[in-house]
Design a protein around this motif. Structure first.
Motif, PDB file in Angstrom:
ATOM      1  N   VAL A  12       0.845  -1.207   0.000  1.00 38.80           N
ATOM      2  CA  VAL A  12       0.000   0.000   0.000  1.00 38.80           C
ATOM      3  C   VAL A  12       0.877   1.254   0.000  1.00 38.80           C
ATOM      4  O   VAL A  12       0.594   2.216  -0.710  1.00 38.80           O
ATOM      5  N   ARG A  13       1.968   1.209   0.737  1.00 44.66           N
ATOM      6  CA  ARG A  13       2.900   2.353   0.719  1.00 44.66           C
ATOM      7  C   ARG A  13       3.397   2.604  -0.699  1.00 44.66           C
ATOM      8  O   ARG A  13       3.504   3.736  -1.152  1.00 44.66           O
ATOM      9  N   SER A  50      -4.256  13.262  -9.271  1.00 46.59           N
ATOM     10  CA  SER A  50      -5.464  13.073  -8.474  1.00 46.59           C
ATOM     11  C   SER A  50      -5.954  11.632  -8.559  1.00 46.59           C
ATOM     12  O   SER A  50      -6.462  11.216  -9.600  1.00 46.59           O
ATOM     13  N   CYS A  51      -5.762  10.905  -7.488  1.00 50.01           N
ATOM     14  CA  CYS A  51      -6.296   9.536  -7.483  1.00 50.01           C
ATOM     15  C   CYS A  51      -6.611   9.098  -6.055  1.00 50.01           C
ATOM     16  O   CYS A  51      -5.999   9.576  -5.107  1.00 50.01           O
ATOM     17  N   GLU A  52      -7.600   8.234  -5.954  1.00 54.88           N
ATOM     18  CA  GLU A  52      -7.884   7.615  -4.657  1.00 54.88           C
ATOM     19  C   GLU A  52      -7.462   6.154  -4.759  1.00 54.88           C
ATOM     20  O   GLU A  52      -7.559   5.541  -5.831  1.00 54.88           O
ATOM     21  N   ILE A  53      -6.977   5.618  -3.657  1.00 51.09           N
ATOM     22  CA  ILE A  53      -6.561   4.218  -3.652  1.00 51.09           C
ATOM     23  C   ILE A  53      -7.521   3.448  -2.753  1.00 51.09           C
ATOM     24  O   ILE A  53      -7.654   3.768  -1.564  1.00 51.09           O
ATOM     25  N   VAL A  54      -8.225   2.502  -3.359  1.00 54.41           N
ATOM     26  CA  VAL A  54      -9.216   1.737  -2.608  1.00 54.41           C
ATOM     27  C   VAL A  54      -8.687   0.310  -2.434  1.00 54.41           C
ATOM     28  O   VAL A  54      -8.555  -0.428  -3.401  1.00 54.41           O
ATOM     29  N   ASP A  72      -3.664  -0.256  11.747  1.00 49.96           N
ATOM     30  CA  ASP A  72      -2.583   0.248  12.608  1.00 49.96           C
ATOM     31  C   ASP A  72      -1.596   1.120  11.833  1.00 49.96           C
ATOM     32  O   ASP A  72      -1.189   2.172  12.301  1.00 49.96           O
ATOM     33  N   SER A  73      -1.217   0.644  10.667  1.00 47.08           N
ATOM     34  CA  SER A  73      -0.149   1.348   9.936  1.00 47.08           C
ATOM     35  C   SER A  73      -0.604   2.656   9.323  1.00 47.08           C
ATOM     36  O   SER A  73       0.188   3.579   9.182  1.00 47.08           O
ATOM     37  N   PHE A  74      -1.879   2.708   8.920  1.00 48.89           N
ATOM     38  CA  PHE A  74      -2.326   3.915   8.214  1.00 48.89           C
ATOM     39  C   PHE A  74      -3.319   4.742   9.053  1.00 48.89           C
ATOM     40  O   PHE A  74      -3.987   5.615   8.516  1.00 48.89           O
ATOM     41  N   HIS A  75      -3.406   4.399  10.329  1.00 46.56           N
ATOM     42  CA  HIS A  75      -4.240   5.156  11.270  1.00 46.56           C
ATOM     43  C   HIS A  75      -5.657   5.320  10.723  1.00 46.56           C
ATOM     44  O   HIS A  75      -6.146   6.441  10.537  1.00 46.56           O
ATOM     45  N   PHE A 135      -2.194  10.269   4.005  1.00 44.54           N
ATOM     46  CA  PHE A 135      -2.893   9.094   3.464  1.00 44.54           C
ATOM     47  C   PHE A 135      -4.334   9.446   3.109  1.00 44.54           C
ATOM     48  O   PHE A 135      -5.196   8.575   3.091  1.00 44.54           O
ATOM     49  N   LYS A 136      -4.591  10.707   2.865  1.00 43.93           N
ATOM     50  CA  LYS A 136      -5.992  11.131   2.703  1.00 43.93           C
ATOM     51  C   LYS A 136      -6.678  10.493   1.485  1.00 43.93           C
ATOM     52  O   LYS A 136      -7.901  10.405   1.454  1.00 43.93           O
ATOM     53  N   ASN A 137      -5.882  10.052   0.517  1.00 44.28           N
ATOM     54  CA  ASN A 137      -6.520   9.424  -0.651  1.00 44.28           C
ATOM     55  C   ASN A 137      -6.629   7.904  -0.513  1.00 44.28           C
ATOM     56  O   ASN A 137      -6.894   7.209  -1.483  1.00 44.28           O
ATOM     57  N   LEU A 138      -6.432   7.412   0.702  1.00 39.08           N
ATOM     58  CA  LEU A 138      -6.544   5.959   0.924  1.00 39.08           C
ATOM     59  C   LEU A 138      -7.899   5.619   1.539  1.00 39.08           C
ATOM     60  O   LEU A 138      -8.319   6.222   2.529  1.00 39.08           O
ATOM     61  N   THR A 139      -8.572   4.645   0.917  1.00 36.82           N
ATOM     62  CA  THR A 139      -9.826   4.119   1.465  1.00 36.82           C
ATOM     63  C   THR A 139      -9.657   2.608   1.593  1.00 36.82           C
ATOM     64  O   THR A 139      -9.118   1.977   0.680  1.00 36.82           O
ATOM     65  N   VAL A 140     -10.081   2.054   2.720  1.00 38.65           N
ATOM     66  CA  VAL A 140     -10.016   0.599   2.870  1.00 38.65           C
ATOM     67  C   VAL A 140     -11.434   0.076   3.055  1.00 38.65           C
ATOM     68  O   VAL A 140     -12.192   0.589   3.887  1.00 38.65           O
TER      69      VAL A 140
END
Lengths: 340, 479
Positions: free
Chosen positions: B79-80, B89-93, B109-112, B140-145
């Motif tokens: 993910v890193r 501009s991209c989001e990572i899902v 844990d790693s990405f809070h 990490f604002k563009n990260l969605t899990v």
């Protein structure tokens, strides 16, 4: 060997064909493997030659730029006659000049452009443009634009070239070389712009073009839809508020991309009359435009307006719009009450 | 009346011969078309550096969807690596597909990560989404899990599509290593085409043995293991010769599931990924193309020959067998689902060339080959073998197999020349000679098993454990 010949002679034709093809395939394998090795050696050799040309050109350019004892006429003549003979040498020289041009500014940048002409590389480039294949033409226009060689009359004829790549380079040429009115080439365009080209043009106007910002409203009556859409977007991007009245009629344009861009631009201008004009036509609008209208209500309108749209919205297939409406409502509610 | 043994043998022999000739002709044409496609691409893209555009704010945003299942060991590094992707501009899902290990905990844990209640619409069917998370950290604002119940890769991607915000989606394997300009190059066909582009794909390269630092390939090395080297040649053949040729004639049926970009609207309209097949990547593209044909809308599928994405391929025979078994089932399931396209002129190149090619030369080839071996054994038992014929046919077949592989190597050398050391070329040539003898029979066996499993109704993917590219890189560096 003689026994094999005898066997083959007595064999049916199909076996003979098989043997023939087997030999042919192995022969081709041998040729391709040799070609592969040759290509590797050739590429390695060419790389070495390129490096050596590059070193020579670098040395020449550095002396030219920074050595005060540099005998301009003699050195240029000598370099041209001795080191700019083959096409590869000329291409390498152009490449290095382009690199210097990218990294230098001010007087040094002008000097680099001057040496390009003094080495008569402009003749080589213009010859490629005139007589070369499409990719050579494309490359030539690229070089002319990077080094600001102003030959608009020559390049203009490629604006509607059959090959897309040449066409795109011609467009970028006009943006990069313009001192004013960078979009004058629109008048000569008769092929629609791709989004990629629009991004390039916008990028060029923002970051490369140094003259006065053009009046984009001049192109609002252009016959190409993409030019029209681009102009509407640019009017907003460059905050040309004075053209808002000219944009409003495009809310009723027959093309949905034009309507969409107009709604978006007017929203970004915070144009007060926008919602009064677009809400009545919301339900008959295309999905593309509806999305923009919902965003506009979210930003310029109030919850009541949004709920009117929401309550009348029952079509199952337009789930994207319903989702947009719900998102907008949630956002507006949370703005009203941050604890929500 | 005497049983016409001789005539039957002749008919069967001729059938094999005709099949072989057609296959050779098909491969030769594909090599021919590929060459011109690669040459044209090189000419277009030799001209300018478009990296500057990566600063542009006008590029359309992209949603990158990466399913993860039991990836605890490498998920954080992967993910890193994705977060460093170069695009404005991209989001990572990341879709945690019901992992049984600590994948989700590690991510949280790693990405809070905290719970996110953003609205989304379940337009595509998928297993239940338990929770969506986003990070509290700005970096990490563009990260969605997305955490969901297990449903397989296709199902996870459908859930990702439902949650994604942007109109262009990029579906990738979570452990892929992307080139810095991969997204820019892959999105270009969408923006630079007069027709609507529904999908674009790129060449997948093999990352085993490569040196990877900070999620980027810093040195391309030829894999030491024969099994991986043989796959390297296979990939050259498949991408540089196969898909390039199909792209030129607009007959591409497959964009690799490891890295492909799609128009979300068309994906949704086509019904999303089919979770009932193990060949979901091929099936989706075929369905999208059928949809566009049905709508009578002009469209295009882009293919970029640049090496944009690097992935780890099976480094041992067991995993390779499972992978090929699955590929065979996926191919057949797709062809069966879309059997009405076969030889159907209504679908143009797809109906007349692509689907018949996939049926006869991708799916049927191992079966024909195996039947040939059985036929040979039968002739041997009946004492009907002419050893000169055997030798002749074997040499032709072997000669063509090697020829096709070395041609693919030549194309690679001509185009991208990723393996810089000269001794790599010799090693690859040697592998091309050995591959038909030591590698191909195994692939044949795995494909046959795939067909048997298909008849038995097997639907699972099979375990696909990975070494982890980061680790490979480190091992290599430590050598």
């Amino acid at each position: 060997m003689a026994t094999l010949n005898n066997i083959l002679e007595d064999s049916p034709w199909i076996l003979k064909v098989n043997v023939l093809f087997a030999i042919l395939f192995f022969l081709l394998v041998a040729i391709i493997v040799l070609a592969l090795v040759f290509l590797r050696k050739y590429k390695n050799g060419r790389e070495q030659r390129k490096r050596s040309y590059q070193d020579r050109i670098d040395a020449f350019l550095n002396n030219y730029l920074f050595d005060e004892q540099f005998d301009f006429r003699a050195e240029v003549k000598n370099f041209r006659n001795r080191h700019l003979v083959s096409s590869l040498q000329k291409k390498m020289a152009i490449r290095q000049i382009l690199e210097y041009n990218e990294n230098l500014k001010g007087e040094s940048s002008n000097s680099i452009k001057r040496i390009f002409h003094e080495l008569r590389l402009d003749e080589f480039v213009l010859d490629s443009l005139k007589n070369g294949k499409w990719y050579e033409k494309s490359r030539a226009i690229h070089v002319l634009s990077q080094l600001l060689v102003r030959r608009p009359g020559v390049v203009a004829r490629y604006l509607n070239d059959r090959h897309h790549s040449v066409r795109a380079q011609a467009i970028y040429y006009f943006i990069k070389t313009a001192e004013d009115n960078p979009l004058s080439f629109f008048a000569k365009l008769n092929k629609e712009l791709t989004l990629w080209e629009q991004i390039h043009i916008e990028d060029g106007i923002k970051h490369i073009y140094k003259g006065p910002i053009p009046d984009f409203s001049k192109w609002l009556d252009h016959e190409l839809t993409t030019v029209l859409v681009f102009s509407i977007r640019m009017i907003q991007q460059f905050n040309q508020f004075e053209h808002i009245p000219q944009l409003v009629p495009f809310l009723h344009h027959h093309d949905r991309t034009v309507r969409k861009e107009t709604v978006r631009s007017l929203r970004k201008f915070n144009y007060e009359g926008l919602l009064d004009k677009v809400i009545p036509q919301f339900f008959s609008e295309d999905q593309l435009v509806k999305k923009e209208i919902v965003k506009s209500v979210q930003i310029l309108g109030d919850l009541k307006m949004l709920q009117v749209l929401k309550s009348a919205f029952t079509q199952q297939e337009e789930w994207q719009i319903r989702l947009e409406l719900l998102r907008a409502e949630k956002s507006m509610l949370s703005n009203l009450n941050p604890n929500l | 009346m005497e049983f016409p043994t001789q005539q039957i043998i002749e008919i069967i022999s001729w059938s094999f011969l005709v099949y072989g000739i057609l296959a050779y002709a098909g491969y030769s044409f594909s090599a021919f078309f590929s060459f011109f496609e690669i040459r044209e691409y090189k000419r277009i893209n030799n001209q300018r550096d478009e990296m500057a555009l990566l600063q542009s704010t006008s590029l359309p945003p992209i949603s990158i969807l990466a399913p993860a299942y039991n990836e605890e060991a490498n998920i954080v590094e992967n993910v890193r690596s994705l977060l460093t992707v170069n695009y404005p501009s991209c989001e990572i899902v990341i879709i945690n597909d019901g992992s049984k290990d600590g994948t989700l905990t590690k991510l949280i844990d790693s990405f809070h990560l905290i719970k996110d209640d953003s609205l989304y619409f379940d337009i595509l069917p998928s297993q239940q989404v338990r929770q969506i998370y986003r990070s509290t950290f700005k970096s990490f604002k563009n990260l969605t899990v997305v955490d969901k119940m297990n449903g397989g890769k296709a199902d996870a991607l459908n859930a990702g599509i439902n949650v994604s915000k942007h109109d262009i989606i990029c579906c990738i394997d979570v452990d892929c290593v992307l080139e810095s300009d991969a997204l820019l190059k892959l999105i270009k066909p969408f923006l630079n085409n007069e027709k609507k582009v529904i999908a674009s794909g790129g060449i997948i390269r093999i990352a085993n043995s490569c040196v990877i630092e900070d999620g980027k390939i810093t040195e391309v090395r030829l894999p030491e293991k024969f099994i991986v080297r043989a796959q390297t040649i296979e990939y050259f053949r498949a991408f540089l010769m196969g898909r390039m040729a199909w792209s030129r004639v607009d007959g591409l049926l497959l964009i690799s599931g490891a890295f492909g970009m799609f128009d979300k609207e068309t994906v949704i309209e086509a019904g999303g990924y089919n979770s009932k097949t193990v060949g979901e990547d091929m099936e989706l593209l075929v369905r999208m193309r059928r949809l566009m044909r049905a709508k009578k809308e002009e469209y295009s599928v882009g293919f970029i020959p640049d090496p944009l994405c690097w992935t780890e391929v099976p480094p041992n025979w067991t995993i390779l067998r499972r992978q090929r078994n699955r590929w065979t089932r996926g191919t057949m399931e797709t062809l069966w689902t879309h059997r009405s396209m076969l030889f159907n002129p209504k679908y143009g190149v797809l109906g007349i060339l692509s689907t018949p090619y996939w049926l006869f030369f991708e799916w049927l080839a191992p079966i024909v080959e195996f039947t040939g071996i059985l036929f040979f054994i039968a002739l041997l038992i009946m004492g009907q073998i002419n050893w000169f014929f055997v030798l002749g046919f074997s040499m032709v077949t072997y000669g063509f197999a090697v020829l096709y592989s070395v041609t693919a190597l030549f194309f690679e050398e001509y185009s991208f020349q990723q393996y810089k050391k000269t001794n790599y070329v010799y090693k690859l040539v040697l592998t091309a000679f050995l591959e038909p003898i030591f590698f191909h029979p195994f692939i044949l066996w795995a494909s046959l098993q795939g067909n048997i499993d298909l008849i038995r109704g097997k639907k699972s993917w099979g375990t696909m454990s990975r070494t982890g590219l980061g680790k490979v890189g480190k091992e290599v560096m430590a050598q």
